[in-house]
Design an enzyme around this catalytic site. Structure first.
Site, short mmCIF file in Angstrom:
data_model
loop_
_atom_site.label_atom_id
_atom_site.label_comp_id
_atom_site.label_asym_id
_atom_site.label_seq_id
_atom_site.Cartn_x
_atom_site.Cartn_y
_atom_site.Cartn_z
N LYS A 122 0.83 -1.20 0.00
CA LYS A 122 0.00 0.00 0.00
C LYS A 122 0.87 1.26 0.00
CE LYS A 122 -3.79 -2.11 2.64
NZ LYS A 122 -4.61 -2.67 1.58
N GLU A 206 -3.66 6.67 7.76
CA GLU A 206 -4.57 7.39 6.87
C GLU A 206 -5.63 8.09 7.70
OE1 GLU A 206 -6.33 4.74 4.02
OE2 GLU A 206 -4.48 4.57 2.86
N HIS A 241 -14.46 -4.95 7.35
CA HIS A 241 -13.76 -4.35 6.21
C HIS A 241 -13.71 -5.28 5.01
CE1 HIS A 241 -12.61 -1.04 8.76
NE2 HIS A 241 -12.01 -1.85 9.60
N GLU A 281 -9.07 0.64 -6.41
CA GLU A 281 -10.05 0.87 -5.34
C GLU A 281 -9.96 2.31 -4.86
OE1 GLU A 281 -10.61 -3.55 -3.41
OE2 GLU A 281 -9.43 -2.10 -2.26
N GLU A 294 -6.06 1.44 -3.02
CA GLU A 294 -5.05 0.48 -3.45
C GLU A 294 -5.44 -0.02 -4.83
OE1 GLU A 294 -4.87 -3.16 -1.23
OE2 GLU A 294 -7.03 -3.51 -1.34
N ASN A 296 -5.67 -3.64 -6.98
CA ASN A 296 -5.56 -5.10 -6.98
C ASN A 296 -5.21 -5.56 -8.39
OD1 ASN A 296 -6.15 -5.43 -4.23
ND2 ASN A 296 -8.33 -5.25 -4.65
N ARG A 298 -5.31 -8.23 -10.20
CA ARG A 298 -5.88 -9.55 -10.49
C ARG A 298 -7.37 -9.39 -10.76
NH1 ARG A 298 -8.92 -9.55 -5.91
NH2 ARG A 298 -7.90 -8.87 -4.00
#
Ligand code: ADP
Length: 678
Positions: A122, A206, A241, A281, A294, A296, A298
């Site tokens: 991240k 954050e 989450h 995201e 972030e 991903n 995939r």
């Protein structure tokens, strides 16, 4: 960038369950041969049987199976697979694995190792996004990692804030901190969790965005220099989450916001020369400001909602791109068609903190609905293993608009039942029914905020009705009843005018049901919230008139009239008395208490009466015998099973009416025991 065309003839899926099956489905459509790899825990699952070839790679634990890059490459070599699709999770975002594939001359279906690396952590990925001019959540992500140093930075960021593991995923290593007093404990806790889960305890800080939405953009890079966005998915319905319900498009996103989000996502992906499928995201605050969270690198679990609204098979695109053939669609023609919602059906206990509840899936009834897609790794009879994610299925509904998609999904889930496992099915139904969901008022605290309404069990009335339906429908479906169709009430005929009694556990409470045939062929049915199975219903029991109109034994359903209204009622049965009934109001899970053990001792002056019609197989006592509580008195055969009826009190046998071979009615006194004064 991918080399010139490298045709994939045989694809190995380095994954399991639903995603392996889903990838195989596209392979079959494209004429590509398939190879499965499986752990010992998965040997009997459908994905193993659906592959053209399957190779065992080790014991159940992921570290010894699906995470063993070497074993997977060996399986690829042994089966002459020329490509590997990693699915999601496991090795899907492992740059070393992607590299090892390349070295072994096997096509890795995914982005380049460099792209995976750029987005793997991240902290680094935030630098990448910021450098591409995309806003990141304000905070701190420096190299110095001493607890005191991080705590000092936290005070500068301000509260509430989020402590996050840089290597994080799946919500692990994340702590919300509301005030300075909790800082040190949160930092140390997140470090420990991150070290244990990822072997890397680097943290970032954050600002904790209030009431945010999680909205992500699907991107595809063609490997030839072009990256496009396939619009957004909203995944704000989360617990711990983690996502449970996702949809596309987002009800919050306006065309202008969409254009800006998609542009930002493409900018991030392009800045690292991204090829293949990926997801950027974003976290979006209520004013519509969005921040990079972030990327991903995939295929995502929730990719089907994007497939539904774009008509594009993302796996097929991934394979084309990996072959070096670019997109199979015209990016200029991309458009959103309707709306789609996905619900993740998990073996988990929603009321008990969403903890996984692995186990045996004994029976599973689904309801076909227009525009529905079900992606599942298991079928009835399979086991949800403790070793992996306890997802049972993804149920996806597509419709011309969000409300139609929502209603279709609701209809499908309400018409489904799973027996043998604790699942979040009722929870999903309640989310989809919730006014706030209907209105599209979503944020990542939706579940916490509405928790009580979402995890409540069935109302007492609903539980009682379900128990009544279960008693009648299960009896009508008994082989003896079905054999003698069309006289479907034959299921009750044996009982003559006697009352059948049964107790169910429904939604945590006991419900007793009494069923008595009427002369006109209908049934009087009483229910009461008690486990005391009196011979006759108590005066305050609820009463209704049921009529079995038709029995469809093949689909285990009964066309039933209740107080004048007719409808189909389905019956789903598992072992040990667990069952479910499904009517137009939805499914209710029940457990039938062992039919006669308690009933046999409940009545008749300490002796026993026949709890239901049956045949006396043996009489175990004679007149004058002394008995204690639980002494077996009579063995009765009913419904092809033997039931031992026992003494309810200690005393002396003063009467034996039962004779071996006798056919007896329910409530017939068999043995009478009189207490003796000691
Ligand atoms: P992971 O990789 O562990 O899934 P993410 O960074 O993707 O972690 O975040 C997971 C979820 O946590 C998000 O979808 C969101 O609900 C919540 N979250 C993450 N960052 C923030 C933030 N800065 N403010 C508020 N919520 C956040």
């Amino acid at each position: 960038m991918t080399d010139p065309v490298r045709t994939i003839r045989r694809l190995l899926v380095a994954n399991r369950g639903e995603i392996a099956r889903r990838i195989f489905r596209t392979c079959r459509a494209l004429g590509i041969e398939t190879v499965a790899v499986f752990s010992d825990a998965d040997a009997d699952l459908p994905f193993v049987r659906e592959a053209d070839v399957a190779v065992r790679i080790g014991p159940p634990s992921p570290a010894e199976s699906y995470l063993r890059a070497g074993a997977i490459l060996e399986a690829a070599a042994r089966t002459a697979a020329d490509a590997i699709h990693p699915g999601y999770g496991f090795l899907s975002e492992n740059a070393e694995f992607a590299e090892a594939c390349a070295q072994a001359g096997v096509t890795f279906v995914g982005p380049s190792p460099a792209a995976i690396r750029a987005m793997g952590l991240k902290r680094e990925s935030k630098y990448t996004a910021a450098a591409a001019g995309v806003p990141v959540v304000p905070g701190w992500s420096g190299p110095e990692q001493a607890t005191d140093f991080i705590a000092a930075r936290a005070l500068e960021v301000g509260f509430p804030l989020l402590v996050k593991a840089s290597a994080g995923g799946g919500g692990k290593g994340m702590r919300v901190v509301e005030r300075a007093d909790d800082l040190i404990a949160a930092i140390d806790g997140a470090k420990r969790e991150a070290a244990a889960a990822f072997g890397d305890d680097t943290l970032i800080l954050e600002r904790y965005i209030q009431a945010p939405r999680h909205i992500e953009v699907q991107v595809l890079g063609d490997g030839l220099g072009r990256v496009v966005a396939l619009f957004e998915r909203e995944c704000s319905i989360q617990r711990r989450h983690q996502k449970v319900i996702e949809e596309a498009p987002s009800p919050f996103v306006t065309p202008d916001l969409r254009a800006r989000m998609c542009e930002a996502a493409v900018r991030v992906a392009s800045s690292i020369g991204y090829a293949n499928a990926g997801t950027v995201e974003l976290i979006v605050d209520p004013s519509g400001e969005f921040y990079f969270l972030e990327m991903n690198t995939r295929l995502q679990v929730e990719h089907p909602v994007t497939e539904a609204i774009t008509g594009i098979d993302l796996v097929a695109e991934q394979l084309r791109i990996a072959e070096g053939r670019g997109f199979g669609f015209d990016p200029e023609q991309l458009a959103i068609r309707g709306a789609a919602i996905e619900a993740r059906l998990y073996a988990e206990d929603a009321a008990g903190g969403f903890l996984p509840a692995a186990g045996h899936l004994a029976a599973w009834a689904t309801r076909p609905v227009d525009g529905l897609r079900v992606d599942s790794g298991v079928e009835a009879g399979d086991t949800i293993s403790i070793h992996y994610d306890p997802m049972i299925a993804k149920v996806i509904a597509h419709g011309p608009d969000r409300e139609t998609a929502r209603r279709r999904l609701l209809l499908a889930l309400r018409g489904s039942a799973i027996v043998g496992l604790t699942t979040n099915l009722d929870f999903l139904v309640r989310v989809l029914e919730h006014d706030a969901f209907v209105a599209g008022e979503l944020d990542t605290h939706f579940i916490e905020r509405h928790r009580d309404a979402l995890v409540a069990g069935p109302s007492a009335e609903r539980a009682a009705r379900a128990a009544a339906l279960a008693a009648v429908v299960s009896a009508a479906l008994r082989p003896s009843a079905v054999d003698t169709l069309p006289a479907v009430r034959a299921g009750f005929r044996n009982a003559g005018v006697a009352t059948e009694r049964v107790v169910f556990d429904a939604g945590g409470a006991a419900v007793s049901v009494w069923v008595r045939p009427r002369r006109d062929g209908a049934l009087d049915v009483w229910t009461a919230a008690t486990d005391a199975l009196f011979a006759s219903p108590p005066t305050d029991a609820a009463h209704a008139v049921f009529r079995v109109v038709e029995v469809a034994a093949t689909s285990a359903s009964v066309w039933l009239e209740v107080d004048g209204a007719r409808g189909w009622v389905r019956w789903v049965e598992g072992p040990d008395g667990v069952c479910a009934v499904i009517d137009s109001a939805g499914a209710v899970g029940l457990r039938q208490r062992p039919r006669f053990a308690e009933a046999g001792t409940a009545d008749a002056a300490g002796g026993c009466v026949a709890p239901m019609p049956g045949r006396v197989v043996r009489v175990l006592v004679v007149l004058g015998d002394d008995v204690v509580v639980g002494t077996p008195l009579v063995i009765l055969e009913a419904m092809k099973m033997e039931h031992t009826l026992t003494a309810a009190t200690a005393g002396r046998v003063v009467e034996v009416r039962a004779r071996e071979g006798d056919q007896v009615d329910a409530d017939a006194p068999l043995v009478t025991v009189e207490p003796v004064e000691s």
